[in-house]
Design a protein around this motif. Structure first.
Motif, mmCIF file in Angstrom:
data_model
loop_
_atom_site.group_PDB
_atom_site.id
_atom_site.type_symbol
_atom_site.label_atom_id
_atom_site.label_comp_id
_atom_site.label_asym_id
_atom_site.label_seq_id
_atom_site.Cartn_x
_atom_site.Cartn_y
_atom_site.Cartn_z
ATOM 1 N N LEU A 96 -2.286 8.034 5.913
ATOM 2 C CA LEU A 96 -0.944 7.831 5.369
ATOM 3 C C LEU A 96 0.112 8.006 6.453
ATOM 4 O O LEU A 96 1.095 7.261 6.504
ATOM 5 C CB LEU A 96 -0.681 8.815 4.232
ATOM 6 C CG LEU A 96 -1.413 8.555 2.917
ATOM 7 C CD1 LEU A 96 -1.174 9.705 1.944
ATOM 8 C CD2 LEU A 96 -0.956 7.240 2.295
ATOM 9 N N GLN A 122 1.154 4.207 -2.775
ATOM 10 C CA GLN A 122 0.940 5.610 -2.453
ATOM 11 C C GLN A 122 2.121 6.472 -2.906
ATOM 12 O O GLN A 122 1.942 7.587 -3.391
ATOM 13 C CB GLN A 122 0.705 5.776 -0.955
ATOM 14 C CG GLN A 122 -0.608 5.163 -0.477
ATOM 15 C CD GLN A 122 -1.815 5.774 -1.170
ATOM 16 O OE1 GLN A 122 -2.088 6.972 -1.043
ATOM 17 N NE2 GLN A 122 -2.528 4.969 -1.937
ATOM 18 N N ARG A 123 3.325 5.965 -2.775
ATOM 19 C CA ARG A 123 4.496 6.686 -3.282
ATOM 20 C C ARG A 123 4.411 6.823 -4.801
ATOM 21 O O ARG A 123 4.699 7.892 -5.347
ATOM 22 C CB ARG A 123 5.782 5.944 -2.886
ATOM 23 C CG ARG A 123 7.051 6.600 -3.418
ATOM 24 C CD ARG A 123 8.303 6.005 -2.808
ATOM 25 N NE ARG A 123 8.464 4.593 -3.114
ATOM 26 C CZ ARG A 123 9.515 3.862 -2.701
ATOM 27 N NH1 ARG A 123 10.464 4.423 -1.951
ATOM 28 N NH2 ARG A 123 9.609 2.591 -3.014
ATOM 29 N N ALA A 159 1.569 10.502 -3.422
ATOM 30 C CA ALA A 159 1.059 10.912 -2.109
ATOM 31 C C ALA A 159 2.208 11.389 -1.231
ATOM 32 O O ALA A 159 3.379 11.086 -1.468
ATOM 33 C CB ALA A 159 0.331 9.750 -1.443
ATOM 34 N N GLN A 175 -4.472 12.007 4.426
ATOM 35 C CA GLN A 175 -3.130 12.223 4.959
ATOM 36 C C GLN A 175 -2.942 11.627 6.349
ATOM 37 O O GLN A 175 -1.879 11.072 6.665
ATOM 38 C CB GLN A 175 -2.814 13.727 4.992
ATOM 39 C CG GLN A 175 -1.350 14.022 5.295
ATOM 40 C CD GLN A 175 -0.414 13.423 4.257
ATOM 41 O OE1 GLN A 175 -0.618 13.578 3.055
ATOM 42 N NE2 GLN A 175 0.617 12.705 4.714
ATOM 43 N N LEU A 211 0.827 -1.200 0.000
ATOM 44 C CA LEU A 211 0.000 0.000 0.000
ATOM 45 C C LEU A 211 0.869 1.261 0.000
ATOM 46 O O LEU A 211 0.586 2.227 -0.728
ATOM 47 C CB LEU A 211 -0.927 -0.016 1.213
ATOM 48 C CG LEU A 211 -1.975 1.090 1.310
ATOM 49 C CD1 LEU A 211 -2.856 1.140 0.061
ATOM 50 C CD2 LEU A 211 -2.833 0.889 2.557
ATOM 51 N N LEU A 212 1.927 1.268 0.791
ATOM 52 C CA LEU A 212 2.816 2.422 0.827
ATOM 53 C C LEU A 212 3.552 2.595 -0.494
ATOM 54 O O LEU A 212 3.754 3.723 -0.968
ATOM 55 C CB LEU A 212 3.816 2.278 1.970
ATOM 56 C CG LEU A 212 3.270 2.574 3.365
ATOM 57 C CD1 LEU A 212 4.262 2.124 4.443
ATOM 58 C CD2 LEU A 212 2.956 4.056 3.534
ATOM 59 N N TRP A 259 -6.117 7.753 -6.319
ATOM 60 C CA TRP A 259 -5.355 6.655 -5.740
ATOM 61 C C TRP A 259 -4.899 6.942 -4.316
ATOM 62 O O TRP A 259 -4.484 6.028 -3.604
ATOM 63 C CB TRP A 259 -4.125 6.365 -6.606
ATOM 64 C CG TRP A 259 -4.469 5.791 -7.941
ATOM 65 C CD1 TRP A 259 -4.763 6.480 -9.082
ATOM 66 C CD2 TRP A 259 -4.584 4.407 -8.274
ATOM 67 N NE1 TRP A 259 -5.040 5.611 -10.101
ATOM 68 C CE2 TRP A 259 -4.932 4.324 -9.643
ATOM 69 C CE3 TRP A 259 -4.403 3.222 -7.555
ATOM 70 C CZ2 TRP A 259 -5.121 3.116 -10.297
ATOM 71 C CZ3 TRP A 259 -4.585 2.008 -8.208
ATOM 72 C CH2 TRP A 259 -4.944 1.972 -9.557
ATOM 73 N N ARG A 260 -4.953 8.188 -3.880
ATOM 74 C CA ARG A 260 -4.321 8.575 -2.626
ATOM 75 C C ARG A 260 -5.260 8.464 -1.431
ATOM 76 O O ARG A 260 -6.444 8.779 -1.532
ATOM 77 C CB ARG A 260 -3.778 10.003 -2.743
ATOM 78 C CG ARG A 260 -2.753 10.154 -3.851
ATOM 79 C CD ARG A 260 -2.382 11.605 -4.072
ATOM 80 N NE ARG A 260 -1.726 11.776 -5.377
ATOM 81 C CZ ARG A 260 -1.569 12.918 -5.987
ATOM 82 N NH1 ARG A 260 -2.031 14.037 -5.432
ATOM 83 N NH2 ARG A 260 -0.976 12.972 -7.166
ATOM 84 N N LEU A 261 -4.699 8.053 -0.317
ATOM 85 C CA LEU A 261 -5.461 7.931 0.925
ATOM 86 C C LEU A 261 -5.402 9.253 1.696
ATOM 87 O O LEU A 261 -4.533 10.089 1.451
ATOM 88 C CB LEU A 261 -4.886 6.809 1.787
ATOM 89 C CG LEU A 261 -4.792 5.412 1.170
ATOM 90 C CD1 LEU A 261 -4.428 4.403 2.253
ATOM 91 C CD2 LEU A 261 -6.075 5.010 0.468
ATOM 92 N N VAL A 311 4.110 10.700 1.458
ATOM 93 C CA VAL A 311 4.528 9.648 2.391
ATOM 94 C C VAL A 311 6.036 9.741 2.601
ATOM 95 O O VAL A 311 6.797 9.847 1.648
ATOM 96 C CB VAL A 311 4.151 8.241 1.880
ATOM 97 C CG1 VAL A 311 2.672 7.994 2.016
ATOM 98 C CG2 VAL A 311 4.578 8.032 0.435
ATOM 99 N N LEU A 335 -8.516 0.186 -1.538
ATOM 100 C CA LEU A 335 -8.962 1.361 -2.288
ATOM 101 C C LEU A 335 -10.488 1.416 -2.361
ATOM 102 O O LEU A 335 -11.090 2.482 -2.272
ATOM 103 C CB LEU A 335 -8.366 1.341 -3.695
ATOM 104 C CG LEU A 335 -6.850 1.491 -3.776
ATOM 105 C CD1 LEU A 335 -6.390 1.333 -5.218
ATOM 106 C CD2 LEU A 335 -6.403 2.833 -3.223
#
Length: 306
Positions: free
Chosen positions: A156, A77-78, A82, A153, A73-74, A149-151, A84, A112
């Protein structure tokens, strides 16, 4: 005396986690350690993340270990641009994770979907079993840099604060384990340092060590492998089964597996309260049967279309 509770893989099962937390009644100063894999597979990863943040706001000391699903997931996000900060993690832990997160069978899509992201339902972005994942990644990775796509903050930030391991109360906490040759070292700290130096991915993915007793005195407390899947890795699963053939978390051969497959039809969520002495005979186990619906993938039939 403050309490210390460790919980197994939660996998998006927010209702089951809520019941577990209700029963535990943790207060300020208590510690709640997640063995990793908060998300994917279940229907409400967002709800799991939110509950843990609320727990922390109430003064509970929250420790979340980095599971393979957090790694994927990270990495996603990168890739999606995002905000992170992954500088605290060994870079080796993310090798290949951005490709793995786009494999439909790894179920990052379920996370997601819980955040209402439409991309979870788009076949275009996901590699299926018959696809070449590297080629698929090359084809779609440039399309991931968008808000969809981003969660949030704060969620994150929670994931960015995950730890690769934790040593406390005569226990060595890790998501999956470490390599068989390294687990035989006589010091848990030396073992973890050696594993991170060689390849940190084993901390989140390794199963080769299962059934092997560690050389250090600390008890290995882990998840990653649902107890009912142990047949594939351990010749004799008798220690983990009761008279009704129900798989349960038990201390055996220097290890304790807390992953009781909560996302499965007959799964449950397991927590263990560990006394300050770390004495296994004083461990208090709590098991909550799965309350969440089993997550269904409406695109799963594409796995079989060639």
């Amino acid at each position: 005396m403050n309490r210390f509770v460790a919980v197994g893989d939660i996998h998006g099962c927010s209702q089951t986690l809520a019941k577990m937390l209700e029963i535990l009644e943790l207060g300020p100063g208590d510690t709640f350690l997640s063995i990793g894999d908060l998300s994917s597979k279940g229907e409400d990863s967002q709800g799991v993340h939110s509950q843990l943040l609320s727990l922390e706001e109430r003064g509970v000391n929250l420790i979340v270990l980095l599971g393979n699903h957090e790694v994927m997931l990270l990495a996603m996000q990168r890739l999606a641009g995002a905000n992170v900060d992954l500088s605290a993690f060994p870079e080796s832990i993310f090798r290949g994770a951005d490709i793995s997160c786009l494999m439909r069978s790894n179920e990052t899509w379920a996370t997601l979907k819980s955040y209402g992201r439409e991309v979870a339902e788009s076949r275009e972005f996901w590699a299926f079993r018959h696809d070449h994942p590297v080629k698929h990644f090359e084809a779609v990775s440039q399309k991931l840099d968008s808000e969809d796509w981003r969660l949030p903050q704060d969620h994150l930030d929670l994931l960015s604060r995950c730890k690769t391991h934790h040593i406390a109360r005569n226990c060595f906490f890790v998501h999956s384990g470490i390599r068989p040759d390294i687990i035989r070292m006589d010091s848990a700290q030396t073992a973890i340092d050696s594993q991170i130096k060689e390849d940190a991915r084993d901390l989140c993915w390794s199963r080769e060590w299962l059934g092997q007793e560690p050389g250090f005195p600390e008890l290995v407390v882990h998840g990653h492998t649902p107890l009912c899947y142990l047949y594939s890795f351990v010749p004799d699963t008798t220690p983990w089964r009761d008279g009704d053939l129900v798989f349960k978390s038990v201390v055996h051969n220097g290890a304790l597996n807390l992953d009781s497959g909560v996302f499965l039809e007959a799964g449950h969520l397991t927590a263990v309260e560990i006394p300050e002495s770390g004495c296994p005979s004083q461990f208090r186990f709590l098991r909550v049967p799965r309350l969440d619906p089993v997550c269904k993938d409406r695109l799963s039939h594409f796995n079989y279309i060639r």
